[in-house]
Design a protein around this motif. Structure first.
Motif, short mmCIF file in Angstrom:
data_model
loop_
_atom_site.label_atom_id
_atom_site.label_comp_id
_atom_site.label_asym_id
_atom_site.label_seq_id
_atom_site.Cartn_x
_atom_site.Cartn_y
_atom_site.Cartn_z
N LYS A 37 -1.45 21.54 34.03
CA LYS A 37 -2.27 21.03 32.93
C LYS A 37 -1.42 20.27 31.92
CE LYS A 37 -6.06 24.28 33.03
NZ LYS A 37 -6.10 25.72 32.79
N LYS A 38 -0.20 20.79 31.71
CA LYS A 38 0.69 20.16 30.74
C LYS A 38 1.27 18.85 31.30
CE LYS A 38 4.77 21.77 28.41
NZ LYS A 38 5.78 22.82 28.44
N LEU A 39 1.49 18.88 32.62
CA LEU A 39 2.20 17.77 33.25
C LEU A 39 1.31 16.53 33.46
CD1 LEU A 39 4.84 16.83 34.64
CD2 LEU A 39 3.97 17.81 36.76
N VAL A 40 0.09 16.78 33.93
CA VAL A 40 -0.77 15.66 34.34
C VAL A 40 -0.98 14.62 33.22
CG1 VAL A 40 -3.09 15.03 35.15
CG2 VAL A 40 -1.83 16.90 36.24
N PRO A 41 -1.35 15.07 32.01
CA PRO A 41 -1.53 14.06 30.95
C PRO A 41 -0.26 13.22 30.73
CG PRO A 41 -2.17 16.25 30.18
CD PRO A 41 -1.58 16.43 31.52
N LEU A 42 0.90 13.89 30.83
CA LEU A 42 2.16 13.16 30.63
C LEU A 42 2.34 12.08 31.69
CD1 LEU A 42 4.84 15.81 29.68
CD2 LEU A 42 4.18 13.79 28.38
N LEU A 43 2.08 12.48 32.96
CA LEU A 43 2.24 11.53 34.07
C LEU A 43 1.29 10.36 33.88
CD1 LEU A 43 2.59 13.86 37.19
CD2 LEU A 43 4.36 12.47 36.11
N ILE A 44 0.05 10.67 33.52
CA ILE A 44 -0.94 9.60 33.33
C ILE A 44 -0.48 8.68 32.21
CG2 ILE A 44 -3.33 9.10 32.66
CD1 ILE A 44 -4.12 11.69 34.12
N GLY A 45 0.01 9.31 31.16
CA GLY A 45 0.52 8.51 30.04
C GLY A 45 1.62 7.57 30.49
N ASP A 46 2.57 8.09 31.32
CA ASP A 46 3.68 7.27 31.83
C ASP A 46 3.17 6.09 32.65
OD1 ASP A 46 5.77 8.41 30.70
OD2 ASP A 46 6.51 9.49 32.47
N VAL A 47 2.19 6.40 33.54
CA VAL A 47 1.67 5.35 34.40
C VAL A 47 1.04 4.25 33.55
CG1 VAL A 47 -0.06 4.79 36.16
CG2 VAL A 47 1.32 6.87 36.37
N LEU A 48 0.27 4.71 32.56
CA LEU A 48 -0.38 3.72 31.70
C LEU A 48 0.64 2.85 30.97
CD1 LEU A 48 -3.40 5.70 30.23
CD2 LEU A 48 -3.36 4.00 32.07
N SER A 49 1.69 3.52 30.46
CA SER A 49 2.68 2.75 29.71
C SER A 49 3.44 1.79 30.61
CB SER A 49 3.64 3.67 28.94
OG SER A 49 4.45 4.35 29.86
N CYS A 50 3.60 2.18 31.91
CA CYS A 50 4.28 1.28 32.85
C CYS A 50 3.42 0.04 33.12
CB CYS A 50 4.53 1.96 34.19
SG CYS A 50 5.88 3.11 34.13
N ARG A 51 2.11 0.26 33.18
CA ARG A 51 1.21 -0.85 33.52
C ARG A 51 1.19 -1.89 32.41
NH1 ARG A 51 -3.47 1.84 36.48
NH2 ARG A 51 -2.49 2.27 38.49
N GLN A 52 1.44 -1.44 31.22
CA GLN A 52 1.28 -2.36 30.08
C GLN A 52 2.28 -3.50 30.13
OE1 GLN A 52 1.43 0.20 26.71
NE2 GLN A 52 -0.68 0.84 26.98
#
Ligand SMILES: Cc1cc2nc3c(=O)[nH]c(=O)nc-3n(C[C@H](O)[C@H](O)[C@H](O)COP(=O)(O)OP(=O)(O)OC[C@H]3O[C@@H](n4cnc5c(N)ncnc54)[C@H](O)[C@@H]3O)c2cc1C
Lengths: 431, 269
Positions: free
Chosen positions: B254-269
């Protein structure tokens, strides 16, 4: 059957190389077998190398051998927790060629020495370990190595395989060394610029000094600690009888770290960078532990024969000289074409009549006396430090009162007679 | 079969440090060894010699002490060694080195034709992997790089079949002989040399050639023949260590998933 040699030398340490060199220069067909990647790769030494014994093997070796610094000053320190009593000798006669002794790195030195043996015609086989001596009708006739088709034959085999000498043990020349017959030594090589070394040890350019320490350097165990100057490195180490070391919970490494942090040592090595770390056994059994040195077809030299004078940290010189004696014996045996025990016992005689056995005999009780009387390290050595402090501290107490105080502390819990007895015993052991 | 292996003496890179202040290589204290990939190349050549009959020669360019790697190859079973040593060769880059070696291969082949040239995949001191292919193209023979298995050699048909390592898989290729292969370490396990080979190696003296022994253009070698220049050497920055979380798997997820999603989003930007 594979090629037969006049002699096989097992181990390319200083004892083995000395033996091989002397035999090869006298025209014998010699093979040296060394398990390390190169000679010196596995050889650990502080290391002070003595000129005289090396010169007897290669005259004027100092002109070309890789040496670090000639020693012009030798110190003995009695180290307590927070203080030290120093004695030593510096002599400018030691600054002139030929010098008295040198610091060396065995890694480099042994490789050079081995190269000399090869030039003299010896065959050097590295990366090959001897597993057993080949014995036929009670006679050693060769060696079995760990390589395929690995047997090699010779008239004589010289065991120069160092302190553990599994080969001599297998032949029944000695049993497993007792824990009080060997010391465990740890050492480190620290990188420090030549300028800093010369400044901190008050040395003229290129000259060297040694410090031998008793007492706190080994945390009160029977043994010594040392600091030697090389060209751009300091060798620092300590070692104590395995019997005492194994009773402690501190590891040898921790012992060395503790020594390096000692307030008397730290300033000498401040800012020096660790490069290498070694641990190794040193034979300390002395006179009583020396095994029989020959059998039919085989001779034992150097550390493998316990030929080390622990009190004077002499090992390499006894190793070389014993190697030379063994070689001279094999050369004689070859002339007579007899390699039985009786012919080879010439070697035993040479060792006995030389400084090797005479020195070992002189110090035969030293280690044991020190081990059996912990008071030397735990009581008297700190007391000497106290005495010096007392005499040099100016605090209005009269000198005669100070002397009374010192004597009282010296004798704490002891009769005058008891202390005198301890003193005589020690003198007798190390005189 | 005549199998020829090109070998190199390299500093043991495990023992080399980079001086952090000057960014130069501190080779003091480093011992010299036979390039590990080349050792496997020699081993492979020796195995095929034993299977098919023939000779294994080794060839190296270097200072006189490079004789040691020829002796090491003799330990491994090579029959003959050639050492190219000359001041004119010093400072050669991969272009010049492959030129010099190819002229030596031609000279060797002119007395006994060479069926197969081996090289290691690369040398551990430069990691370029250019010299092998460079030799092949100059000799105008096929090259099979990153070989992890030699499946068969047919001397009568003059063909070889190998398995190459490629990104994400393997490739099986066949070629005509003569050709050049560069090998991976996986190709074989080094055998522990028998004592008679050790003794032969210690006594072995290689054939030594200088520049005048080769039919080579002196302007194409050494510093003159080497267009490569080293601009800068540096130690890569150490990466910061990761974080370690301890706890129950589902809670950590639960703690990890939001972080990973955040990383992916920031990479896409
Ligand atoms: C920390 C330390 C400091 C020292 N400081 C000094 C000093 O300052 N001055 C001094 O004079 N002495 C010193 N000594 C003692 C000295 O190092 C030894 O006495 C000397 O090295 C003995 O020489 P050697 O040839 O008998 O044995 P070694 O030098 O130990 O050589 C034995 C050789 O045999 C090889 N070998 C062993 N088994 C086999 C096998 N089965 N097959 C093939 N090869 C084998 C080993 O690899 C090794 O190369 C010191 C020792 C230590 C440990």
């Amino acid at each position: 059957m594979s090629e037969k040699f006049d002699a096989i030398v097992v181990g390319a340490g200083v004892s083995g190389l000395a033996a091989a060199y002397v035999m090869a220069t006298n025209g014998l067909n010699v093979a040296i077998i060394e398990r390390g990647r190169k000679p010196g790769a596995k050889n650990v030494m502080g290391g002070v190398l003595y000129r005289k014994m090396m010169e007897e093997i290669i005259p004027e070796f100092w002109k070309e051998a890789p040496l670090e610094r000639p020693i012009i000053e030798q110190n003995f320190w009695l180290l307590d927790h927070n203080s030290v009593v120093k004695t030593g000798y510096r002599g400018m006669e030691w600054a002139d060629m030929p010098h008295n002794n040198y610091t060396v790195f065995r890694g480099k030195f042994d490789q050079w020495f081995a190269e000399k043996c090869v030039q003299a015609g010896a065959l050097l086989i590295n990366e090959t370990a001897v597993k057993h001596c080949i014995v036929k009708d009670g006679r050693v006739i060769g060696v079995e190595t760990d390589r395929p088709e690995g047997d090699l034959y010779a008239d004589a085999v010289i065991l120069a395989d160092g302190v553990n000498s599994l080969l001599a043990k297998e032949l029944g020349l000695h049993t497993e060394w007792r824990k009080d017959e060997v010391a465990l030594a740890v050492m480190e090589v620290l990188k420090l610029s030549a300028d800093k070394i010369e400044e901190r040890f008050h040395l003229n350019r290129g000259m060297g000094a040694t410090i031998e320490l008793f007492g706190d350097g080994t945390d009160g165990m029977v043994g010594t600690a040392y600091v030697y100057t090389n060209q751009n490195h300091i060798s620092i180490g300590c070692g104590a009888l395995l019997s005492q070391m194994s009773e402690r919970t501190t590891t040898p490494y921790e012992l060395l770290e503790r020594f390096k942090q000692h307030p008397m040592i730290k300033p000498l090595i401040e800012g020096a960078e660790p490069c290498e770390y070694y641990a190794h056994l040193i034979p300390e059994g002395g006179y009583r532990s020396v095994p029989p040195l020959v059998r039919d077809g085989v001779l034992v030299v150097g550390d493998a024969a316990q030929l080390v004078n622990g009190i004077h940290r002499e090992g390499s010189n006894l190793a070389m000289t014993s190697g030379r004696f063994a070689a001279e014996t094999v050369i004689r045996a070859k002339e007579a074409n007899r390699f039985d025990r009786q012919t080879l016992s010439h070697y035993e005689r040479l060792v006995r009549e030389s400084f090797i056995m005479k020195d070992l005999k002189k110090y035969k009780t030293a280690s044991k006396t020190l081990e059996d009387n912990p008071d030397y390290f735990h009581h008297y050595l700190p007391a000497v430090n106290d005495a010096m402090k007392e005499m040099f501290t100016v605090d209005g107490v009269s000198k005669s009162e100070k002397q009374k105080k010192i004597i009282k502390r010296f004798l704490r819990n002891k009769s005058v007679l008891g202390a005198a007895r301890d003193g005589i015993k020690l003198l007798w052991a190390v005189k | 079969m005549h199998l020829l292996v090109c070998i190199k003496q390299v500093p043991n890179t495990n023992e080399i440090k980079i001086d952090p202040k000057t960014n130069t290589l501190d080779r003091s204290g480093a011992t010299s060894i036979l390039n590990p990939y080349d050792a496997h190349a020699v081993e492979e050549a020796v195995r095929w010699k034993r299977a098919l009959g023939g000779t294994v020669s080794v060839l190296t360019m270097g200072p006189p002490q490079a004789k040691e790697v020829i002796q090491k190859s003799v330990e491994l079973g090579a029959d003959r060694g050639y050492l190219l040593t000359d001041k004119a060769f010093a400072g050669s880059d991969t272009l010049a080195t492959s030129y010099i070696l190819s002229t030596a291969v031609q000279k060797i082949a002119s007395s006994i034709p060479v069926d197969l040239v081996f090289c290691g995949k690369q040398a551990i001191d430069g990691d370029t992997a250019q010299v092998g292919p460079g030799i092949a193209s100059r000799l105008n023979i096929p090259q099979l790089t990153y070989v992890e298995r030699i499946i068969e050699i047919k001397p009568e048909q003059q063909t070889i079949k190998v398995q190459r390592h490629i990104d994400g898989g393997h490739e099986i290729v066949e070629s005509k002989l003569p050709c050049l292969v560069t090998v991976e370490k996986e190709i074989n396990e080094l055998t522990y040399a028998p004592l008679p080979d050790m003794i032969r190696a210690v006594r072995y003296h290689p054939v030594v050639w200088s520049v005048s022994d080769l039919d080579a253009d002196i302007n194409a070698m050494g510093l003159k023949g080497s267009p490569t220049a080293v601009k800068k050497i540096f130690t890569p920055k150490q990466r910061a260590g990761g974080e370690i979380w301890k706890g129950k798997a589902d809670e950590l997820a639960k703690k990890l998933v939001p972080l990973l999603i955040g990383d992916v989003l920031s990479c896409r930007q």
